[in-house]
Every structure is written in structure tokens, then in C-alpha cells.
Motif scaffolding. Structure first.
Motif, PDB file in Angstrom:
ATOM      1  N   TYR A  82       0.838  -1.202   0.000  1.00 19.86           N
ATOM      2  CA  TYR A  82       0.000   0.000   0.000  1.00 19.86           C
ATOM      3  C   TYR A  82       0.873   1.252   0.000  1.00 19.86           C
ATOM      4  N   ASP A  83       1.869   1.295   0.881  1.00 18.11           N
ATOM      5  CA  ASP A  83       2.746   2.472   0.959  1.00 18.11           C
ATOM      6  C   ASP A  83       3.485   2.704  -0.354  1.00 18.11           C
ATOM      7  N   ALA A 125      -3.642   1.998  -4.912  1.00 21.94           N
ATOM      8  CA  ALA A 125      -3.491   2.072  -3.455  1.00 21.94           C
ATOM      9  C   ALA A 125      -4.847   1.936  -2.763  1.00 21.94           C
ATOM     10  N   GLU A 126      -5.876   2.564  -3.343  1.00 15.20           N
ATOM     11  CA  GLU A 126      -7.213   2.496  -2.760  1.00 15.20           C
ATOM     12  C   GLU A 126      -7.670   1.042  -2.618  1.00 15.20           C
ATOM     13  N   ASP A 134      -8.454   6.580   4.115  1.00 14.91           N
ATOM     14  CA  ASP A 134      -8.913   7.142   2.851  1.00 14.91           C
ATOM     15  C   ASP A 134      -7.901   8.112   2.243  1.00 14.91           C
ATOM     16  N   ASP A 135      -6.638   8.010   2.642  1.00 17.09           N
ATOM     17  CA  ASP A 135      -5.622   8.933   2.138  1.00 17.09           C
ATOM     18  C   ASP A 135      -5.530   8.910   0.612  1.00 17.09           C
ATOM     19  N   TRP A 140      -6.446  11.523  -4.628  1.00 19.37           N
ATOM     20  CA  TRP A 140      -7.134  11.444  -5.929  1.00 19.37           C
ATOM     21  C   TRP A 140      -7.961  12.716  -6.142  1.00 19.37           C
ATOM     22  N   ASN A 141      -8.757  13.076  -5.111  1.00 22.42           N
ATOM     23  CA  ASN A 141      -9.603  14.265  -5.208  1.00 22.42           C
ATOM     24  C   ASN A 141      -8.769  15.527  -5.384  1.00 22.42           C
TER      25      ASN A 141
END
Length: 165
Positions: A82-83, A125-126, A134-135, A140-141
Motif C-alpha cells: 500500500y505504501d 493504493a485504494e 482514505d488517504d 485522488w480528489n
């Protein structure tokens, strides 16, 4: 020539906290130096690797091209999949923002391409994010907002085709 003095293992947590503070003070070179001292004693220290990676990306806007390859090398040392995915996105996103700040004629198109790449990493990653984290969605946003606020888009087709010739 002077030799570097090694840190004690007991000093590592405080040293990493100092590196974080130097980043916040917009002194990424100082943060890098501290992280290198920590990693000389504890080469697998994940927190120091993340702070080092972030400090390297802080220098993208200073036009430090070597920092991109250095950040990618640090990225490969992170243990968590993930990281690695999340910070790969961050590297691309920060390259985009640094590109935008150059103001060159090609900056907008290049920034758009980097942001698309960042968003692709954030998507990956999501899918692997820990519960409640939710980082990747937040980043993304932020990419979408940067694209909208700067009116970014892909290169015109004819420009792309001419570059292939």
C-alpha cells in the motif's frame, strides 16, 4: 576530511521527529540529512524512509532532477505494498505540481500527464488500503481539483502525432 558521527539507537525516534519538523519548516535538505543519519543505524526504519521520500519530493519544485530517481529508490525500500503504491502516486503528483510552477509552454500538458499517472497509483493504493484509511481517495480528489483549477488537459492530438514523427 571529517567523519560522520553515528546516532545512538535510542536517539532515533527523536531524530525522526526532528526531520518531520524540518520538513514543516520547509528545510527538506536538513530533513534528508537527519533521515540519512537514522538510516545509517537502522536501514529499514520505515518512518525515516517515508520522511526522506517526502523531503526529496519537497525539492522537486527547486528543479532538483536527481531527487526524482532518489525518491523512487527510497520508494522501493518501503515494506508495505500500500505504501509503495500510495507514495508512487505522491511522487507523480508532486512532479505535476512542480511542472506547473515552471510556467513553461509544455507545463500544463506535462502536469496533466503526471496527475493522470498519480491518479492511477492512487486507484491501485485504494484497492489495498487499510480499513479506515482514505488517504489515497483524498489525494485522488486533490489531483482532480488541480486539473480543474488549472484547466489542464491532454496534449492536442496533432501535437502528439507530430512528436512521433
Amino acid at each position: 576530511m571529517c567523519n560522520l558521527k553515528p546516532l545512538s539507537r535510542e536517539a532515533i525516534p527523536a531524530a525522526v521527529e526532528k526531520a518531520v519538523r524540518y520538513r514543516l519548516l520547509k528545510e527538506p535538505s536538513e530533513a534528508e540529512s537527519i533521515c540519512q543519519d537514522v538510516l545509517a543505524i537502522d536501514p529499514e526504519n520505515q518512518q525515516a524512509l517515508v520522511v526522506l521520500l517526502l523531503a526529496l519530493t519537497d525539492r522537486f519544485s527547486q528543479g532538483a532532477p536527481a531527487c526524482v530517481s532518489q525518491a523512487r529508490e527510497v520508494l522501493s525500500r518501503l515494506h508495505s505494498e500500500y505504501d509503495r503504491l500510495y507514495y508512487a502516486g505522491l511522487i507523480s503528483e508532486r512532479r505535476a505540481k512542480a511542472q506547473l510552477h515552471t510556467g513553461s509552454p509544455e507545463a500544463a500538458h506535462a502536469a496533466f500527464e503526471w496527475l493522470e499517472e498519480a491518479m492511477s497509483w492512487y486507484d491501485k493504493a485504494e484497492a489495498r488500503r487499510p480499513e479506515g484509511n482514505d488517504d489515497a481517495l483524498l489525494r485522488w480528489n486533490a489531483c482532480v481539483r488541480t486539473i480543474r483549477q488549472n484547466n489542464l488537459g491532454p496534449r492536442p492530438v496533432e501535437e502528439f502525432q507530430n512528436s512521433l514523427e
